[in-house]
Write an enzyme that holds these catalytic residues in place. Structure first.
Site, mmCIF file in Angstrom:
data_model
loop_
_atom_site.group_PDB
_atom_site.id
_atom_site.type_symbol
_atom_site.label_atom_id
_atom_site.label_comp_id
_atom_site.label_asym_id
_atom_site.label_seq_id
_atom_site.Cartn_x
_atom_site.Cartn_y
_atom_site.Cartn_z
ATOM 1 N N ASP A 185 30.018 34.208 46.282
ATOM 2 C CA ASP A 185 31.009 33.566 45.445
ATOM 3 C C ASP A 185 31.904 32.818 45.490
ATOM 4 O O ASP A 185 32.146 32.955 46.715
ATOM 5 C CB ASP A 185 31.268 34.639 44.634
ATOM 6 C CG ASP A 185 31.471 36.504 45.458
ATOM 7 O OD1 ASP A 185 32.203 35.516 46.655
ATOM 8 O OD2 ASP A 185 31.231 37.298 44.874
ATOM 9 N N ASN A 244 33.329 48.797 40.248
ATOM 10 C CA ASN A 244 32.662 48.871 38.969
ATOM 11 C C ASN A 244 31.174 48.789 38.943
ATOM 12 O O ASN A 244 30.532 48.796 38.410
ATOM 13 C CB ASN A 244 33.050 48.037 37.800
ATOM 14 C CG ASN A 244 32.748 47.086 38.285
ATOM 15 O OD1 ASN A 244 32.720 46.629 39.481
ATOM 16 N ND2 ASN A 244 33.574 46.026 37.460
ATOM 17 N N HIS A 298 29.875 46.035 41.102
ATOM 18 C CA HIS A 298 29.158 44.983 40.922
ATOM 19 C C HIS A 298 29.143 44.717 42.741
ATOM 20 O O HIS A 298 29.765 45.016 43.465
ATOM 21 C CB HIS A 298 30.391 43.986 40.499
ATOM 22 C CG HIS A 298 31.539 43.743 41.498
ATOM 23 N ND1 HIS A 298 33.379 43.434 41.140
ATOM 24 C CD2 HIS A 298 32.057 43.460 42.831
ATOM 25 C CE1 HIS A 298 33.814 43.168 41.482
ATOM 26 N NE2 HIS A 298 33.304 43.457 42.663
ATOM 27 N N GLU A 300 29.307 41.773 36.938
ATOM 28 C CA GLU A 300 29.343 42.717 36.053
ATOM 29 C C GLU A 300 28.727 43.812 36.018
ATOM 30 O O GLU A 300 27.567 43.159 35.599
ATOM 31 C CB GLU A 300 30.726 42.105 34.978
ATOM 32 C CG GLU A 300 31.373 41.517 36.731
ATOM 33 C CD GLU A 300 33.290 41.893 37.676
ATOM 34 O OE1 GLU A 300 32.683 42.808 37.443
ATOM 35 O OE2 GLU A 300 33.830 41.292 37.628
HETATM 36 C C1 F6R Z 1 33.076 39.024 47.888
HETATM 37 C C2 F6R Z 1 32.665 39.879 46.625
HETATM 38 C C3 F6R Z 1 32.472 41.190 46.294
HETATM 39 C C4 F6R Z 1 32.817 41.802 46.861
HETATM 40 C C5 F6R Z 1 33.541 43.715 46.081
HETATM 41 C C6 F6R Z 1 34.328 44.014 47.125
HETATM 42 O O1 F6R Z 1 32.306 37.876 47.766
HETATM 43 O O2 F6R Z 1 31.032 39.546 46.610
HETATM 44 O O3 F6R Z 1 31.592 41.653 45.191
HETATM 45 O O4 F6R Z 1 32.116 42.550 47.959
HETATM 46 O O5 F6R Z 1 34.686 43.092 45.454
HETATM 47 O O6 F6R Z 1 35.301 44.389 47.788
HETATM 48 P P1 F6R Z 1 36.259 44.712 48.845
HETATM 49 O O7 F6R Z 1 35.735 44.750 50.263
HETATM 50 O O8 F6R Z 1 37.488 44.217 48.455
HETATM 51 O O9 F6R Z 1 36.681 46.288 48.431
#
Ligand code: F6R
Length: 239
Positions: free
Chosen positions: A67, A136, A138, A143
């Site tokens: 992303d 959450n 995701h 989301e």
């Molecule tokens: C990152 C992404 C997000 C993260 C998720 C967890 O490219 O797509 O889905 O993997 O938000 O983030 P952290 O590792 O910071 O807890």
């Protein structure tokens, strides 16, 4: 699903890096699906250490990131392209031409997403997808409520996610409101998936995602339907 429970973040990162190394050694021209966020940083650091020792060669590897924030340039320090360059690509011998992140500056969101799906397909799909897990549920920026059948698309970020990511920005106003993300369908097409989780704050969502019902309300729960998922975490997250 296989689960590797490591004592702490450092050891969980080593396990994840080991799986990636095995992939690169077995198939030097593999396609890695990569994630940003705090969780994979330790994994990338370990890969860099092994590369520096001469144990890993990324010269033929291609990478496709999950992303990118819409509207941020690659030079913007908060962009995911910048993150990947500084945390991994600049420190290993991957050819930058072989690294792909959605084009945050493409104003035509349909074009940005279509181009990205074409890149994924032109490379024969992702061999090994690395995922972090949002609080959450995701994955990527899919989301809660995201349709499972979506490919790369433009999303409006939830307040929960914007707040979680605000720590990287000078103010809440600077946190982008939209992003381009691989969809659940694109993610599920990866041949193998490694989910890395760390810390007590992920404990509840890990339980929901991997032991709860499969529902778009917990996007990561779809991973229960994939036939080759490895969950790597520390004791705090897997408790
Ligand atoms: C990152 C992404 C997000 C993260 C998720 C967890 O490219 O797509 O889905 O993997 O938000 O983030 P952290 O590792 O910071 O807890």
């Amino acid at each position: 699903m296989r689960v590797y429970c490591a004592a702490d973040y450092y050891h969980a990162s080593r396990v994840a890096a080991n799986i990636i190394s095995a992939q690169v050694i077995m198939k030097p021209d593999c396609v890695l699906g990569l994630a940003t966020g705090s969780t994979p940083i330790g994994t990338y650091e370990q890969l860099i250490r092994w590369y520096e020792k001469g144990d890993l060669d990324f010269s033929q590897v291609h990478s496709i990131n999950l992303d990118e924030y819409r509207g941020l340039s690659p030079e913007n320090e908060q962009s995911y392209r910048y993150f990947m360059n500084t945390h991994l690509f600049d420190k290993i011998n991957i050819d930058k031409k072989n690294t792909f992140v959605p084009d945050g500056l493409e104003p035509d969101s349909e074009k940005a997403c279509r181009d990205y799906e074409e890149i994924i397909h032109a490379h024969g799909g992702v061999d090994l997808q690395i995922l972090g897990l949002g609080h959450n549920g995701h994955i990527g920026f899919n989301e809660p409520g995201s349709a499972f059948e979506k490919e790369t698309h433009c999303v409006t970020l939830s307040e929960n996610t914007r707040q979680a990511n605000a720590r990287f920005f000078a103010s809440m106003e600077e946190v982008p409101t939209e992003a381009y993300t691989m969809g659940i369908k694109s993610i599920m097409q990866a041949k193998k998936i490694v989910v890395i989780v760390s810390g007590e704050s992920k404990k509840e969502i890990v339980k929901k995602a991997f032991h709860g019902p499969i529902t778009p309300e917990v996007p990561a729960s779809v991973l229960q339907l994939h036939n080759d998922v490895i969950l790597v975490g520390d004791e705090a997250a897997l408790a």
